[in-house]
Design a protein around this motif. Structure first.
Motif, short mmCIF file in Angstrom:
data_model
loop_
_atom_site.label_atom_id
_atom_site.label_comp_id
_atom_site.label_asym_id
_atom_site.label_seq_id
_atom_site.Cartn_x
_atom_site.Cartn_y
_atom_site.Cartn_z
N ARG A 56 0.53 -1.26 -0.51
CA ARG A 56 -0.10 0.51 0.38
C ARG A 56 0.83 1.17 -0.06
NH1 ARG A 56 -4.27 -3.23 1.98
NH2 ARG A 56 -2.99 -3.67 4.16
N GLY A 57 2.22 1.45 -0.81
CA GLY A 57 2.73 2.04 -0.81
C GLY A 57 1.66 4.13 -1.45
N GLU A 67 -9.03 -9.38 1.83
CA GLU A 67 -8.98 -7.81 2.07
C GLU A 67 -11.07 -7.60 1.94
OE1 GLU A 67 -6.04 -5.87 1.42
OE2 GLU A 67 -4.49 -6.74 3.18
N LEU A 125 -13.99 -7.15 3.85
CA LEU A 125 -14.54 -5.71 3.42
C LEU A 125 -16.37 -5.41 2.85
CD1 LEU A 125 -12.39 -2.99 3.30
CD2 LEU A 125 -13.53 -3.27 5.13
N ARG A 158 8.49 -1.74 5.82
CA ARG A 158 7.53 -2.67 4.84
C ARG A 158 6.05 -2.77 4.16
NH1 ARG A 158 7.85 -7.36 9.12
NH2 ARG A 158 7.48 -6.07 10.00
N PHE A 159 5.02 -1.93 5.32
CA PHE A 159 3.68 -1.80 4.94
C PHE A 159 3.73 0.09 5.09
CE2 PHE A 159 2.59 -6.16 4.95
CZ PHE A 159 3.16 -7.01 6.33
N ASN A 160 3.18 0.37 4.06
CA ASN A 160 3.03 1.57 4.33
C ASN A 160 1.63 1.80 4.43
OD1 ASN A 160 5.21 3.42 3.41
ND2 ASN A 160 5.91 2.00 2.33
N HIS A 161 1.32 2.67 4.56
CA HIS A 161 1.44 3.69 5.97
C HIS A 161 0.65 4.74 5.71
CE1 HIS A 161 3.44 6.60 4.03
NE2 HIS A 161 4.38 6.19 3.23
N THR A 190 4.55 -13.95 10.94
CA THR A 190 4.45 -12.78 9.61
C THR A 190 3.06 -13.72 9.32
OG1 THR A 190 6.93 -14.47 8.26
CG2 THR A 190 4.47 -13.63 6.73
N LEU A 191 1.99 -14.44 9.85
CA LEU A 191 0.62 -14.58 10.11
C LEU A 191 0.77 -13.39 10.36
CD1 LEU A 191 0.14 -18.33 10.33
CD2 LEU A 191 0.32 -17.14 8.67
N ASP A 229 1.92 -10.47 11.41
CA ASP A 229 1.74 -8.91 10.54
C ASP A 229 0.49 -9.05 9.29
OD1 ASP A 229 6.00 -8.53 9.85
OD2 ASP A 229 4.44 -7.92 11.23
N GLN A 230 0.82 -10.24 8.75
CA GLN A 230 -1.06 -10.24 7.86
C GLN A 230 -2.08 -9.61 8.57
OE1 GLN A 230 -1.12 -10.43 4.50
NE2 GLN A 230 0.54 -10.11 4.49
N PHE A 240 -2.05 -6.40 9.66
CA PHE A 240 -1.98 -4.85 8.72
C PHE A 240 -3.05 -5.16 7.49
CE2 PHE A 240 1.89 -2.19 9.12
CZ PHE A 240 1.96 -2.62 10.49
N SER A 241 -3.27 -6.07 8.03
CA SER A 241 -4.37 -6.65 6.76
C SER A 241 -5.54 -6.29 7.61
CB SER A 241 -5.01 -7.89 6.45
OG SER A 241 -5.17 -7.95 5.32
N VAL A 242 -6.50 -7.19 8.60
CA VAL A 242 -7.41 -7.26 8.97
C VAL A 242 -7.24 -6.20 10.21
CG1 VAL A 242 -8.97 -8.53 10.60
CG2 VAL A 242 -7.28 -9.58 8.55
N MET A 271 -8.94 -2.93 8.22
CA MET A 271 -10.08 -2.85 8.10
C MET A 271 -11.11 -3.20 9.16
SD MET A 271 -10.19 -5.93 5.01
CE MET A 271 -9.82 -7.06 5.60
N LEU A 272 -11.13 -3.31 10.25
CA LEU A 272 -11.80 -3.57 11.56
C LEU A 272 -12.01 -2.39 12.33
CD1 LEU A 272 -11.14 -6.65 13.79
CD2 LEU A 272 -12.91 -6.50 12.03
N ARG A 294 -9.87 4.73 9.55
CA ARG A 294 -8.60 3.26 9.27
C ARG A 294 -7.41 3.60 9.69
NH1 ARG A 294 -8.12 -0.24 4.49
NH2 ARG A 294 -6.40 -0.72 4.39
#
Lengths: 264, 308
Positions: A18-19, A35, A39, B24-27, B229-230, B232-233, B236-238, B241-242, B250
C-alpha cells in the motif's frame, strides 16, 4: 488456497503493497482478494445494521461495483455528453458549484430546483466521501460521479431524504444504472422498516423500477451544463415522469452541524 | 540464509528511526506534506508516529487525536481486534503483580484511560486479599479516554470512593506528583504511544517509592518467525479493516499497528528500563528474566524494581 498463498507472499520482502507508489490515485486503498471479501461482508453487515453509516454504504457500493463500473463507463463513452464528462471529470461540491448563482436562477430551472431541494432537505453536497476501493482511476471517477449525482437523482425524482424514499431512489438507480449496491439496498433495507412504512413503499417501487428502467442512463447527463434548462423539459428528454407525491419531513441539519452523510 | 536476511532486514527496520523509514507496509498517508527543512541551522528533533516521521512536538497531539477519535469504541475495538484475548493478557498482567499481597498499596496506572487495569487491580486485591484500601490513580493524557474510564467505574463499587481517581497527565512529565509516592506503577499498551520512552521511564522511577515495582504490558515482537509473518498479515490487513468497519476510522488503526512495529524489541526495552535505574531480572525471558512473553511475544510484560 491461492489467496492464502498470495497473502503470505505479498509483504516483507516483496515490498510495500500500500505504498504511495502503488496507489492509482491519492485516496486509493489497494486490497487483495481476502481483504476485498472481508470488507465486502463487513461493510455490508455494518450498512444493514446501521444505515446511517453513510461511509459503510459508500464502501459497500465500491466493493460490489466490480463488473458494473466498466459497463457504465462504456455506456458513457457511447454518447457525446458521457464522453465530455469522462474527459473533464467535473465534481459536485460547494467549491465547484456556484450555489449563489444557482439560487438566482428562475423557478422551474434545474439549478433552482436543485437548490430548493437541498434547502428543503437540509443537506449539502459536501458530504460525499472519496472513493477508496476501486483500482482503476477512471472507474473510480465513475463511482465518484455516481455518488455526487445521487442528490440530483433525488431532485429530479422529487424524493426527500427519509429512509423510505432513499429506498425508492435506490430502486430507481438500480433499474437505471445497475449498481449492485443499489439493488441490494433496495431489497435489504426495507426489512428494517416498520410494516406501515413498508406498505407505503408499495406505491413507489413499481414507479421507480418502471421509470428507472425506461429512462435514459442518468450517468450520461452533464448536469453542470444544464442548470439553466427547464426541469420539466429535462425530465421529458430523459424519459422520467413524476412519482406519486411524497411526504416531506423537517430538513436535516447537515449544513449547520458536522454530521456526515457520506457516500450513497 | 534467506531467513537470516529476512531477520536482518526486519531488525534493521526496527532499530533505525531514519528520516525516511524503510517501511514494509505503507502506511498512514501523510495528511500534512513533509515539512520543509527550516532555514536556520537547528533541525527540529524527529520521532516516529507509526511509520511516519514527525517532529517530536507534534507526536503528542497526533497521538491525542488518534485516541480522541477511538475513545468511544476503544473497548469494542480491542475485543474485535484481539478477539477478546486482550482480556486474558490483562488478567495475566495483574496476576503476575499480585497487588495487595503484602498489604494495601498505592498504584499509579498510566495511560490507563478506560480503566481496564485499574479495575483488575482493585478487584484482585479485593477478591484475593479482602483488601479495600488499595488505591489506583488512573492517569492519561487524553480526556476522552479518561471519561470512558470514569463512566465504566460508575458501574462498579469503586465509584466515589478513595480507591480510584482519574487525572489528566502526560507520562513524561508528572511534576504534580511528588517523588517516592507509589508502590506500583503500571502502564499497559500505552508506552509505545509516548514520544520519549526514556523520559517516561525516568518519571516512573521518580514517582515510585524505593522498593516499588514498575510493570509494563506492551505489544512486542513474536519470537517465532512464521507466526510473526502471519501476525503481520493479520495486523496490517485485518486491523485497519476492522477500524474502518467498527469505527469508521482506518487511519487511527493503521497508526496503532504501525506503532507496534516501531516499538523496541524485548531485550532493548529491558535495557532501557535498566538504564532508567530499575533493577530487572536477567536479560532473558521467563522466570527470573526481565520480561515475560505472552502468546509467543504478541504481548510482553516487562518488570523492574526501584531498589534505592
Amino acid at each position: 488456497m491461492a489467496a492464502l498463498r498470495n497473502a503470505l507472499r505479498s509483504p516483507v520482502i516483496v515490498g510495500p503493497r500500500r505504498g504511495v507508489a502503488n496507489k492509482a490515485y491519492p485516496d486509493h486503498i489497494p486490497l487483495n482478494t481476502f481483504e476485498h471479501a472481508f470488507l465486502t461482508v463487513g461493510t455490508g453487515l455494518a450498512a444493514l445494521l446501521d444505515p446511517k453509516r453513510g461511509d459503510m454504504v459508500a464502501a459497500f457500493g465500491e466493493l460490489t461495483a466490480g463488473p458494473v463500473l466498466p459497463r457504465l463507463r462504456d455506456k458513457m463513452l457511447a454518447t457525446g455528453e458521457g464522453r465530455a464528462i469522462l474527459k473533464e471529470r467535473p465534481r459536485i461540491n460547494t467549491k465547484t458549484v456556484d450555489i449563489a448563482a444557482l439560487s438566482d436562477l428562475p423557478e422551474g430551472t434545474l439549478g433552482r430546483a436543485y437548490i430548493n431541494w437541498l434547502e428543503r432537505c437540509g443537506v449539502t453536497p459536501d458530504t460525499r466521501a472519496p472513493v477508496h476501493y476501486v483500482d482503476d482511476p477512471e472507474l473510480a471517477y465513475v463511482m465518484q460521479r455516481y455518488r455526487e449525482c445521487h442528490d440530483l437523482y433525488h431532485c429530479i425524482t422529487s424524493m426527500p431524504v427519509r429512509v423510505e424514499y432513499e429506498i425508492v431512489v435506490k430502486a430507481f438507480e438500480f433499474a437505471n444504472l445497475g449498481l449492485p449496491m443499489t439493488g441490494l439496498a433496495a431489497i435489504g433495507a426495507p426489512f428494517r422498516l416498520s410494516a406501515a412504512r413498508r406498505d407505503k413503499l408499495k406505491q413507489y417501487i413499481p414507479w421507480a423500477l418502471r421509470c428507472g428502467g425506461s429512462a435514459r442512463s442518468l450517468m450520461n447527463v452533464y448536469w453542470e451544463r444544464r442548470w439553466n434548462q427547464d426541469i420539466e423539459e429535462l425530465k421529458r428528454e430523459l424519459g422520467i415522469w413524476d412519482p406519486p407525491p411524497a411526504v416531506w419531513g423537517k430538513p436535516l441539519k447537515e449544513t449547520t452541524t458536522t454530521t456526515k452523510r457520506e457516500g450513497l | 540464509m534467506r531467513r537470516a536476511c529476512v531477520q536482518s532486514i526486519r531488525r534493521s527496520t526496527r532499530k533505525t528511526v531514519s528520516p525516511s523509514p524503510i517501511s514494509r507496509f505503507n502506511h498512514t498517508s501523510a495528511k500534512s506534506s513533509d515539512s520543509a527543512l527550516p532555514e536556520n541551522d537547528e533541525l527540529p528533533r524527529h520521532t516516529h508516529f507509526g511509520f511516519r516521521t514527525v517532529a517530536e512536538g507534534d507526536k503528542e497531539h497526533l497521538v491525542r487525536n488518534v485516541f480522541s477519535s477511538v475513545a468511544s469504541k476503544y473497548d469494542l475495538m480491542n475485543d474485535a481486534m484481539s478477539m477478546g484475548v486482550h482480556r486474558l493478557w490483562k488478567d495475566d498482567f495483574v496476576s503476575l503483580l499480585k497487588p495487595g499481597k503484602k498489604g494495601p498499596i498505592k498504584c499509579l496506572d498510566v495511560a490507563g484511560g478506560t480503566g481496564d487495569i485499574a479495575l483488575r487491580i482493585l478487584d484482585y486485591a479485593r477478591e484475593k486479599y479482602a483488601d479495600r484500601e488499595t488505591a489506583v490513580d488512573v492517569a492519561d493524557i487524553n480526556p476522552e479516554m479518561l471519561q470512558e474510564g470514569y463512566r465504566r467505574f460508575k458501574k462498579t463499587m469503586y465509584h466515589n470512593t478513595p480507591q480510584v481517581s482519574f487525572t489528566e497527565a502526560n507520562a513524561q512529565d508528572m511534576s504534580h506528583i511528588p517523588s517516592n509516592t507509589y508502590d506500583l506503577y503500571t502502564i499497559a499498551f500505552g508506552i509505545r504511544n509516548c514520544t520519549s520512552i526514556p523520559a517516561v521511564l525516568e518519571e516512573a522511577h521518580r514517582v515510585l517509592k524505593p522498593g516499588g515495582t514498575f510493570a509494563c504490558l506492551e505489544f512486542s515482537k513474536m519470537t517465532n518467525p512464521v507466526l510473526d509473518t502471519l501476525y503481520d498479515q493479520y495486523s496490517f490487513s485485518v486491523i485497519p479493516m476492522l477500524g474502518t468497519i467498527f469505527a469508521g476510522d482506518r487511519e487511527s488503526y493503521q497508526y496503532l499497528v504501525e506503532s507496534i512495529r516501531r516499538f523496541p524489541v524485548q531485550p532493548e526495552f529491558a535495557k532501557m528500563i535498566s538504564d532508567a535505574g530499575f533493577t530487572t531480572g536477567s536479560m532473558c525471558e521467563g522466570k527470573g528474566g526481565a520480561w515475560t512473553d505472552l502468546w509467543g511475544g504478541i504481548a510482553t510484560i516487562h518488570t523492574g524494581v526501584k531498589l534505592e
